[in-house]
Design an enzyme around this catalytic site. Sequence first.
Site, short mmCIF file in Angstrom:
data_model
loop_
_atom_site.label_atom_id
_atom_site.label_comp_id
_atom_site.label_asym_id
_atom_site.label_seq_id
_atom_site.Cartn_x
_atom_site.Cartn_y
_atom_site.Cartn_z
N LYS A 229 0.85 -1.19 0.00
CA LYS A 229 0.00 0.00 0.00
C LYS A 229 0.89 1.24 0.00
CE LYS A 229 -1.50 2.86 2.87
NZ LYS A 229 -1.57 4.09 2.03
N GLY B 131 7.10 5.34 7.98
CA GLY B 131 6.28 6.55 8.09
C GLY B 131 6.49 7.24 9.42
N GLY C 43 3.01 4.68 12.99
CA GLY C 43 3.72 3.44 13.25
C GLY C 43 3.29 2.79 14.55
N GLU D 78 10.03 1.64 10.46
CA GLU D 78 11.02 2.71 10.29
C GLU D 78 10.26 4.01 10.42
OE1 GLU D 78 12.58 5.61 9.09
OE2 GLU D 78 13.39 4.91 7.19
N GLU E 277 10.17 15.89 14.62
CA GLU E 277 10.53 15.80 13.21
C GLU E 277 9.67 16.78 12.41
OE1 GLU E 277 11.65 12.15 10.27
OE2 GLU E 277 9.72 12.03 11.27
#
Length: 513
Positions: free
Chosen positions: A190, A243, A248, A265, A407
């Site tokens: 996906k 992502g 996650g 990740e 982030e």
Amino acid sequence: MADETRTQVADDAEGARPTVHVAGRWLHAASGAVREIIDPADALPFAVVAEGDEKDADLAVAAARRAFDKGPWPRTPVAERAALLRRVAGLLGRDRERIGLLESRDAGKTLEEGRVDVDCVADAFRYFADLVAAEAPGRVVDAGSPTVHSVVVHEPVGVCAMITPWNYPLLQASWKIAPALAAGNTFVVKPSEITPLTTVALVELLLEAGLPEGVANLVTGPGRTVGARLADHPDVDLVSFTGGLASGTEVARAAAATVKKVALELGGKNPNVVFADACATDEGFDTAVDQALNAAFLHSGQVCSAGGRLIVEESLRERFVTELARRAERIRLGRGTEDGVECGPMVSGQQREKTERHVADALAEGAVLRCGGKRPAPTAVRPEAGYFYEPTVLDHCHRAMRVVREEVFGPVLTVETFRTEDEAVALANDTEYGLAGAVWTADAGRARRVAGRLRHGTVWINDFHPYLPQAEWGGFGRSGTGRELGPAGLAEYRETKHVYQNLAPAPVRWFAG
């Protein structure tokens, strides 16, 4: 026009592509829904794809399950699997320009970045082909008896669900698909609903290379429906997600109910540590500044390993940051397909607004704006409607600021300073993430010491951003679990089995009988 748009339409809607691939057939979504794909350079739609949902995910998983349980791929000799991966690499080379352009328009990056991505994907397919082809069939274990043959073998894990991000859609898909196929698995991928087009193109090449029916399945659609269903589906044996941290965490929680294997990740907040001795010469200074720009502003900072935290020795700070800001102001922003453009737009208006909020909060908390911090003026190569944002340098930052902790995933560089080696290491490790980091120094001993002390999955010394398909990629802390690339990246897609054979069976007489 909004970044993400959906429309309920008939299956034969004009311009809609049948981008759901199940059991060897290209299909429209079961619901008939479609999504317009937006070019971030001008905010205009340039493609329409199927908008799948849970029903499409179920059909794709069922096809992958059948192909694994009853199809030939898991039992195909390793040499044949490796040969197919090499054919895919060759097809990527053939279609380099077409797919590179598609990646550029889909994700907003420059055309040259798109071409490089295609090359890197081909390298990944070749690497995993070579890795499995060179392996021994099993590891013999000394059982301490000449009448026992004991061997440890590796088998495919089964049906793999792959959920990939919008920033490097082609590259991140390949890091999952290549090792999964090398190991003999089937899969459902996906891609991000924002940037699905090059993943569709990659699946087309897999089929052209001769992959059997049902091995590769693709569902285009949103994470909240398709991704969530893949994560909790009882017939999925492994879910690999790349992502954001919040998403996650949800994937891991959903996967826990069926105790499936999980690889995550989840990004990073990556330090770029610059000691003054690295800049003792003009050449060293120029190189460190140049690499700091690359670290922070490649692909508009929309890179999980972006060096968005510059941690520079106090004595070097003013000279370094002044030159860094001067060069950042000169970065040529524009549509990635235009000649001379060095940096493209951000992927969406939503992502740009998130970046703007981070910058505004940082300034309110005391950061000093050295350059950028706004949307650029429109030009012939930079449409006003595009999602452009100027490369931004924020000086006098500290750990308490949200822009330093979280982030950003935008073209924003924060500046912190240190006086001692211990202080530099402490700052670099003062993050809940641990994906990547770099140290710049002319002192070889210091380089090794600092690299050894940094709690990050990849550490560069006097460089930033390169990776090798033969070297593992992944992070410490909240940057995720598991590894991609390298031998460990192949191991993620395998189960380990011990086969113990008694060559001279005899009664044990444990029980008298």
